[in-house]
Design a protein around this motif. Structure first.
Motif, PDB file in Angstrom:
ATOM      1  N   MET A   1     -24.776   3.546 -18.553  1.00 18.63           N
ATOM      2  CA  MET A   1     -24.195   4.499 -19.508  1.00 18.63           C
ATOM      3  C   MET A   1     -25.140   4.641 -20.703  1.00 18.63           C
ATOM      4  N   LYS A  26     -23.464   9.148 -17.679  1.00 17.78           N
ATOM      5  CA  LYS A  26     -23.558   8.078 -16.673  1.00 17.78           C
ATOM      6  C   LYS A  26     -23.633   8.746 -15.298  1.00 17.78           C
ATOM      7  N   ASP A 144     -18.161   1.625 -18.867  1.00 17.98           N
ATOM      8  CA  ASP A 144     -18.573   2.080 -17.532  1.00 17.98           C
ATOM      9  C   ASP A 144     -18.503   0.916 -16.545  1.00 17.98           C
TER      10      ASP A 144
END
Ligand SMILES: [Zn+2]
Ligand SMILES: [Zn+2]
Length: 243
Positions: A1, A26, A144
Motif C-alpha cells: 500500500m 494498492k 492492507d
C-alpha cells in the motif's frame, strides 16, 4: 500500500497546492481520502480521475470536499468523451443528510459507511472513529493486511485517539496550531498534541498535516520532536509512504 499527499493545507489552498486529500493505492486499486479545494487539479499530476476506484470522506467541511462537484463534472465529461459509463462511488457518513445526498450525481454515487463497522474497499479495510470537531467527522484506520495507516481527519485531542492509533505504521495527524495554543474550540490539534499522540500510540512515523497559514510551519515539526522520537515529516505535495 502506498499513500501520497495530494493536498495538505487546512481551510484553503495556498498557490499551486490543495487542501486535505491523500491517494491510497494498492495493486492498481486507487482510493482518494478526502477531496479538498485544488485536489482534482493536483491529483491529475498522478492519474486521471477515471482511474479512481473510490473516494472516502471524513466530513463535509469545504477544505475536505470542495472538489467533489468538479470531480462529478470530470467523471461526466470523461464518460462522454470516451463513451463510457463509469460510476465513481463516494463514501461518506450519513449524519448530514443534505450533504450526503450531494455525493450522488450522474456519474458518482454516494454510499454511506457505517462507522461502527469495518468498510472493505478492494484490498483495503477502513475502521472509523468519531472525532471531536464542530461537525460529525471520522478518523480512519486503513490497512492492507500488511501496513496500517491512521488519518486523524479534523479533531481536537482526546484520549480515545491513542487506542485508535495504537501501533500504526504511519500516523497522519492534523496539526493546525502551535505549541501552547488551544485548538479545542475549532476542533483541531497542536504540534504538541500530535507528538504526544504519536508517542503514546507507539506509531512508526508521524506526518503533520492540515497545516496553518500563519507562523513558520517548520516549527510544528521541531515542537512535535520534543515528544516523539520517531521520524516526523511536515506534509507537502507528493510526500509518500510505502510502495
Ligand atoms: Zn479541515
Ligand atoms: Zn473540518
Amino acid at each position: 500500500m502506498q499513500i501520497s499527499t495530494i493536498g495538505y493545507w487546512g481551510a484553503y489552498p495556498e498557490a499551486e497546492s490543495a487542501t486535505s486529500s491523500y491517494l491510497v493505492s494498492k495493486d492498481g486499486f486507487h482510493c482518494l481520502i478526502d477531496c479538498g479545494s485544488g485536489a482534482l487539479s493536483r491529483l491529475q499530476r498522478r492519474l486521471n480521475p477515471t482511474q479512481l476506484d473510490a473516494i472516502v470522506l471524513s466530513h463535509y467541511h469545504h477544505d475536505h470536499v470542495a472538489d467533489i462537484g468538479p470531480m462529478q463534472y470530470a467523471m461526466l465529461v470523461q464518460n462522454a468523451i470516451h463513451q463510457t459509463n463509469k460510476i465513481l462511488p463516494i463514501y461518506g457518513h450519513q449524519e448530514e443528510a443534505e450533504k450526503f445526498a450531494n455525493l450522488s450525481h450522474q456519474s458518482t454515487i454516494g454510499i454511506a459507511y457505517d462507522p461502527a463497522h469495518t468498510l472493505i474497499l478492494g484490498p483495503l479495510t477502513f475502521q472509523f472513529l468519531k472525532t471531536k470537531h464542530p461537525v460529525p467527522c471520522y478518523a480512519m484506520r486503513i490497512s492492507d493486511g500488511e501496513k496500517t495507516i491512521v488519518y486523524t481527519a479534523d479533531t481536537s485531542y482526546f484520549e480515545e485517539l491513542i487506542t485508535f492509533c495504537k501501533g500504526a505504521d504511519l500516523l497522519i495527524a492534523e496539526c493546525s496550531f502551535y505549541e501552547g495554543m488551544d485548538g479545542s474550540g475549532p476542533g483541531h490539534m497542536t504540534s504538541e498534541e500530535c507528538g504526544k499522540l504519536a508517542r503514546d500510540a507507539g506509531v512508526g512515523e508521524l506526518w503533520l498535516t492540515h497545516l496553518p497559514h500563519f507562523g513558520d510551519t517548520m516549527k510544528l515539526k521541531v515542537e512535535a520532536e520534543q515528544l516523539f522520537n520517531g521520524p516526523i515529516k511536515l506534509a507537502e505535495e507528493d510526500l509518500s509512504y510505502g510502495s
